[in-house]
Design a protein around this motif. Structure first.
Motif, PDB file in Angstrom:
ATOM      1  N   UNK A   1      -5.503  11.262  -5.644  1.00  0.00           N
ATOM      2  CA  UNK A   1      -5.208   9.979  -5.256  1.00  0.00           C
ATOM      3  C   UNK A   1      -4.522   9.839  -4.057  1.00  0.00           C
ATOM      4  N   UNK A   2      -5.185   9.364  -3.084  1.00  0.00           N
ATOM      5  CA  UNK A   2      -4.869   9.522  -1.588  1.00  0.00           C
ATOM      6  C   UNK A   2      -3.773   8.324  -1.265  1.00  0.00           C
ATOM      7  N   UNK A   3      -4.101   7.099  -2.063  1.00  0.00           N
ATOM      8  CA  UNK A   3      -3.283   5.890  -1.789  1.00  0.00           C
ATOM      9  C   UNK A   3      -3.413   4.903  -2.971  1.00  0.00           C
ATOM     10  N   UNK A   4      -2.531   4.017  -3.133  1.00  0.00           N
ATOM     11  CA  UNK A   4      -2.495   3.208  -4.048  1.00  0.00           C
ATOM     12  C   UNK A   4      -2.228   1.733  -3.454  1.00  0.00           C
TER      13      UNK A   4
ATOM     14  N   UNK B   1       0.844  -1.165   0.041  1.00  0.00           N
ATOM     15  CA  UNK B   1      -0.173  -0.122  -0.062  1.00  0.00           C
ATOM     16  C   UNK B   1       0.826   1.389   0.043  1.00  0.00           C
ATOM     17  N   UNK B   2       0.740   1.967  -1.062  1.00  0.00           N
ATOM     18  CA  UNK B   2       1.607   3.194  -1.254  1.00  0.00           C
ATOM     19  C   UNK B   2       1.039   4.442  -0.875  1.00  0.00           C
ATOM     20  N   UNK B   3       1.435   5.244   0.348  1.00  0.00           N
ATOM     21  CA  UNK B   3       0.596   6.412   0.799  1.00  0.00           C
ATOM     22  C   UNK B   3       1.540   7.529   0.922  1.00  0.00           C
ATOM     23  N   UNK B   4       1.202   8.489  -0.154  1.00  0.00           N
ATOM     24  CA  UNK B   4       2.097  10.023  -0.027  1.00  0.00           C
ATOM     25  C   UNK B   4       2.211  10.422   1.299  1.00  0.00           C
TER      26      UNK B   4
END
Length: 248
Positions: free
Chosen positions: A221-224, A146-149
């Motif tokens: 986009x908040x997360x991918x 899970x990628x979260x800026x």
């Protein structure tokens, strides 16, 4: 109307055997039980071991059996449902007891993920990368990145948790404070990478389902999430509506 050439071809012996063994799995064995060795099974069903192997391989492909290193061939649990609908959006970690946080680190996302993240990814800045495993019947059936800026969780500090699973839970908690506007999802067949294969007890290159989910808030986009599911233990479900995408 006459039969076609294909219709006149007799059913392979191993295919009939596969059906017979499948019925035996339903009545004579329980989930997780180790099957007898090939010699005993061949004698039980009165077939050659080569025919037996073909039938067992087909049952493994269909997710009825699992070959576990150091254990043997076991009866597989029911397939895990992977909901690919987007009508009921929720943040990762919201009531998902089957997912277990494993680790979290700041790292640059892969190029494909960076494109989905938009400006946050294009800048080349590190993002919070949360690693989770989905476990059922004591076995890992999926691994997720899970990628979260950083800007999606601005209140997260090193004080919350420096690293590891505790840090992962902190990121998930802060992410759930945002208002989720929606999500989109794509599904494709893929091959297991070395690190995923190790955690999922598969060989590198084994077939997997790749489910990519993009979470949206405030028009960005908040997360991918990129989740890798064992193809032999999972099935796609569609919720109340069948709106899902197959990535090409």
């Amino acid at each position: 109307m006459g039969t076609t050439q294909l219709e006149s071809v007799p059913e392979p012996k191993y295919w009939h055997l596969k059906t017979v063994i499948g019925e035996a799995l339903d009545t004579d064995f329980s989930v997780g039980e180790i099957l007898p060795n090939e010699r005993e099974l061949a004698a039980r069903f009165g077939v050659a071991r080569a025919t037996l192997r073909q039938a067992l391989e087909q049952l493994e492909l269909e997710g009825r059996l699992q070959r576990r290193r150091g254990v043997g061939t076991t009866v597989a649990p029911p397939r895990v449902g992977v909901d690919v609908s987007t009508t009921q959006a929720q943040w990762p970690g919201s009531g998902e007891e089957a997912w277990q946080p494993v680790d979290c680190a700041l790292a640059a996302p892969p190029a494909a993920v960076a494109r989905l993240l938009g400006p946050d990814g294009d800048a080349g800045e590190p993002v919070h990368t949360v690693r989770r495993l989905r476990v059922t019947h004591g076995q890992a059936v999926a691994a997720e990145q899970l990628y979260v800026p950083v800007r999606s969780v601005p209140d997260l500090t090193a004080i919350d948790a420096p690293s590891g699973a505790a840090r992962a839970r902190s990121v998930l908690r802060e992410l759930q404070r945002l208002t989720l506007e929606g999500q989109d999802r794509a599904v494709e067949l893929g091959s297991a990478r070395a690190d995923d294969a190790r955690e999922l007890d598969r060989l590198p290159g084994a077939p997997v389902l790749l489910v990519t989910t993009r979470y949206l808030t405030d028009g960005r986009t908040a997360a991918v999430s990129v989740a890798t599911y064992r193809a032999d233990t999972c099935r796609l479900t569609f919720g109340d509506a069948g709106d899902f995408g197959i990535a090409s």
